[in-house]
Write a protein that holds these residues in place. Structure first.
Motif, short mmCIF file in Angstrom:
data_model
loop_
_atom_site.label_atom_id
_atom_site.label_comp_id
_atom_site.label_asym_id
_atom_site.label_seq_id
_atom_site.Cartn_x
_atom_site.Cartn_y
_atom_site.Cartn_z
N GLN A 3 0.83 -1.10 -0.01
CA GLN A 3 0.18 -0.04 -0.19
C GLN A 3 0.95 1.26 0.03
O GLN A 3 0.80 2.29 -0.22
N ARG A 169 -7.14 1.17 0.49
CA ARG A 169 -8.32 0.64 1.33
C ARG A 169 -9.02 2.52 1.51
O ARG A 169 -8.89 2.48 3.79
N MET A 177 -10.69 -1.56 8.79
CA MET A 177 -10.13 -3.28 8.91
C MET A 177 -8.74 -2.65 10.11
O MET A 177 -7.74 -2.55 9.72
N ARG A 180 -7.39 -10.22 9.90
CA ARG A 180 -7.38 -10.18 8.39
C ARG A 180 -8.75 -11.00 8.44
O ARG A 180 -9.25 -10.82 7.43
N ASP A 182 -11.00 -9.06 9.06
CA ASP A 182 -12.17 -7.77 9.04
C ASP A 182 -11.69 -7.64 7.17
O ASP A 182 -12.18 -7.44 6.68
N TYR A 183 -10.23 -7.62 6.48
CA TYR A 183 -10.07 -7.74 5.70
C TYR A 183 -10.86 -8.44 4.65
O TYR A 183 -10.96 -7.89 3.38
N ARG A 184 -10.91 -10.05 5.14
CA ARG A 184 -10.98 -10.60 4.24
C ARG A 184 -12.93 -10.59 3.56
O ARG A 184 -13.80 -10.60 2.52
N SER A 186 -14.88 -7.79 4.75
CA SER A 186 -15.00 -6.42 3.79
C SER A 186 -14.63 -6.80 1.96
O SER A 186 -15.23 -5.88 1.48
N HIS A 187 -13.26 -6.51 1.71
CA HIS A 187 -12.85 -6.86 0.19
C HIS A 187 -14.11 -7.99 -0.16
O HIS A 187 -14.44 -7.77 -2.06
N ARG A 240 -7.05 -5.91 -4.61
CA ARG A 240 -6.79 -6.58 -3.00
C ARG A 240 -6.87 -7.48 -2.03
O ARG A 240 -6.77 -7.54 -1.25
N PRO A 244 -3.53 -9.24 0.60
CA PRO A 244 -3.44 -9.23 2.15
C PRO A 244 -2.18 -8.36 2.37
O PRO A 244 -1.61 -8.05 2.16
N LEU A 248 -1.54 -6.48 9.36
CA LEU A 248 -2.68 -7.40 9.99
C LEU A 248 -2.75 -8.31 10.93
O LEU A 248 -2.31 -9.03 10.97
#
Length: 687
Positions: A3, A169, A177, A180, A182-184, A186-187, A240, A244, A248
């Motif tokens: 990022q 993000r 987020m 991990r 949260d990330y999965r 959300s995306h 994204r 990841p 995270l």
């Protein structure tokens, strides 16, 4: 890791630079209209009849030397040969020779006047006029291109910045987020929502092409750009999801993970599912396409965000706070001053959420630097844009007057001043009395006046720069600073301030005297545009999907379950307040205004509520909604600009229940009391 690299390299080259050029193009096209109007006036003053001289005069084809007697005789002979024999037998009147002569004489006279006008105009065509009209017509062509390309600029800007917000993000969600999971979650949902947007836009394109046998090239291009944009957005979210970041945390909670889903995604999933269930899968694409009808309004939103980000790059906010620092105000009083001062720029940025994004970080950092506790600074930042939405020249009020013929901007702004006074008094009272934690030991005037005037002197160059730009537009282009010109004047003003700081702070001597490490004009504009791209992407995509949610409410006929009129204005007002606050919780200001204008407003009018009163209540209710959980959009935007770490640090602070939730409760008390007074006190006098 990825990022950061993307932000430093790709984003600046592939996102910020095009966004900057698009925003500058909007300013250029809108300003060219003012220049063109002045050139038309100037041309008329220099060459009488300039409007006819904008193109080369064309020589008439008629004959000014006609033999009138011969022409009359010829006309009478033609009429006689063409006359129906039956008409002669029936005794119908023959053509009057005097009328024929008069007609031919008038034609000859008109022909002679045409030749005189041609010769007169041809004599005025000089090399100077030809050069002047070449420039004027070029600017006219630019205006035509600008008007035609406005929709394309908005669409490209939205898609470009939305992709940037996805890759960085930066979308607006209830929480950041962190894990991990949260990330999965959300995306994954972002990818599903973006694919839904892509499918809806494809169906909308197909239905439009099938319904219109000859769809215009411009409309077809718009459809194609929507499809390309949503395809790119889907690929960005999928990318994204597959890549990841490394920072995270492991694990996570599923309930919390859903709170990390961006608001635009939630709105898309709700509206997309609804439209699919009723067999109208292209619904989202249709409502997003409606943004194009208000392209100038949404482009103004982007310009206001850009203005705010450029403001962050200047010393202007710091210098304004320096004026008040010599008085050693307690943090509560300084918070009141900050919110009151912020009302004026809020009125020029059009909506409280836009102002929080644009200037929230500056207000928060200055309050913290002055000793304000985190909760107080967060509360003041979230509410910094809430008081100015009723003041001239707020874009929201202009949109209300545009959509509702029952009210005018003068009426709304006239009463808006009193609403502003009321909300300012309420916020001041709450901030200075409830949970006041500081002693009010102001510095004596003898001690504070000298440094205050010294601080004011540092503001003088900025006032001169602003005045110079405003006066130039007023004198050279006949454009005053108002609700219609502000979107194009403010970027020019901020760029002028950045140019001034580049030359006044760029030298080593200036940096040593001021202690400011100024990085130069290019760095300032680039940094401001870097911040602008992600913020515009997050905000405009949220605005667009908010319009789609409004479409769901409208198509579901949810408002029809309520009576179309009430016998009591008091009962109607109580229901209106509840509905308007709820709409403020789930929709952005512009989308909510459009929905209310189409549904709730007519019920209020029919129930005896005065239109101006209703819209004043609407604006205050929306602001309360933006400050109210569970969404509390202005608090989400505050967290977005000040950083998750500051909000978490505030939440971890101890104290009483009020002290631990001051950032939420204090604005609710101030705006809640204001809403009750604005809604019901006027009814005493006219209901």
């Amino acid at each position: 890791m990825f990022q950061g690299g993307f932000r430093r390299n790709g984003r600046e080259w592939f996102s910020s630079l095009p966004a900057c050029l698009l925003l500058l193009a909007v300013v250029l096209f809108s300003t060219s209209s003012d220049i063109h109007n002045q050139m038309l006036r100037g041309g008329e003053q220099l060459w009488s009849g300039y409007y006819k001289l904008r193109v080369d005069p064309v020589q008439p084809t008629c004959d000014p030397n006609v033999d009138i007697d011969a022409a009359v005789a010829e006309k009478l002979a033609e009429d006689a040969s063409d006359q129906d024999p039956m008409a002669a037998l029936l005794g119908e009147a023959e053509v009057d020779p005097d009328e024929v002569r008069l007609s031919i004489e008038r034609s000859v006279e008109n022909c002679r006047q045409s030749y005189e006008s041609f010769e007169n105009l041809q004599g005025k065509v000089t090399p100077g006029l030809e050069l002047y009209r070449t420039i004027e017509l070029f600017i006219a062509d630019m205006i035509a291109i600008g008007l035609e390309s406005q929709r394309f600029i908005l669409l490209i800007l939205v898609m470009l910045c939305a992709v940037t917000a996805t890759l960085t993000r930066h979308h607006i969600a209830m929480r950041a987020m962190e894990t991990r999971l949260d990330y999965r979650v959300s995306h994954t949902l972002q990818t599903v929502a973006n694919a839904m947007l892509l499918g809806s836009s494809l169906m909308f394109r197909q239905s439009s092409v099938a319904a219109e046998s000859s769809i215009s090239t411009a409309d077809l291009m718009l459809h194609n750009l929507w499809v390309i944009g949503f395809a790119a957005l889907t690929l960005a979210s999928l990318f994204r999801l597959m890549r990841p970041p490394q920072d995270l945390q492991d694990g996570g909670n599923l309930n919390k993970a859903f709170l990390a889903v961006p608001l635009y995604t939630v709105m898309c999933l709700i509206s997309g599912s609804y439209f699919a269930l009723i067999g109208h899968a292209s619904g989202i694409g249709i409502y997003l396409g409606n943004m194009m009808a208000l392209s100038d309004m949404f482009l103004n939103v982007g310009l206001y965000v850009w203005v705010g980000m450029m403001l962050k790059q200047t010393r202007l906010a710091t210098l304004v706070f320096n004026v008040f620092r010599p008085w050693r105000m307690p943090p509560e009083m300084l918070a009141v001053v900050a919110v009151l001062v912020a009302a004026v720029p809020t009125a020029y940025t059009g909506a409280s959420g836009i102002f929080v994004i644009a200037a929230g970080a500056v207000i928060y950092s200055e309050l913290r630097a002055a000793g304000a506790r985190r909760h107080l600074a967060l509360a003041a930042t979230a509410m910094s844009g809430s008081l100015g939405v009723v003041l001239r020249p707020c874009l929201l009020v202009v949109v209300i007057a545009y959509l509702n013929r029952e009210v005018t901007t003068d009426e709304l702004f006239g009463w808006g001043i009193w609403v502003f006074v009321l909300t300012a008094v309420m916020f001041s009272g709450v901030a200075l009395t409830v949970n006041r934690q500081s002693n009010f030991n102001l510095a004596p005037a003898s001690e504070a006046l000298a440094p205050m005037f010294s601080a004011l002197k540092q503001l003088v160059p900025y006032v001169l720069v602003i005045s110079a730009v405003v006066l130039f537009y007023r004198l050279a282009l006949d454009v005053s600073m108002d609700e219609f010109s502000a979107p194009r004047l403010l970027p020019v003003i901020m760029l002028a301030i950045l140019v001034y700081e580049h030359f006044s702070l760029g030298s080593k001597k200036a940096r040593a005297q001021t202690g400011v490490n100024h990085q130069g004009l290019e760095h300032s504009v680039r940094s401001a545009t870097n911040d602008t791209t992600a913020e515009i992407g997050a905000l405009l995509l949220l605005l667009g999907l908010s319009v789609s949610i409004g479409g769901v409410i409208e198509r579901s006929h949810l408002m029809e379950i309520f009576p179309q009129a009430f016998d009591s204005a008091w009962a109607a007002m109580m229901l209106m307040v509840v509905i308007l606050v709820l709409l403020g919780m789930i929709m952005d200001a512009f989308g909510a205004i459009i929905l209310v204008s189409a549904t709730v407003a007519s019920v209020a009018y029919a129930s005896g509520i005065h239109p101006v009163h209703f819209w004043m209540v609407t604006l205050v209710a929306f602001e309360l909604g933006y400050l109210s959980p569970p969404v509390a959009l202005n608090h989400l935007l505050t967290r977005q600009v000040v950083g998750e770490a500051e909000v978490l640090a505030a939440q971890n602070e101890g104290g009483s229940y009020y002290q631990r939730h001051e950032r939420i409760i204090m604005p609710l008390i101030a705006m809640g009391i204001s809403l009750i007074l604005v809604a019901f006190v006027p009814l005493i006098f006219y209901s």
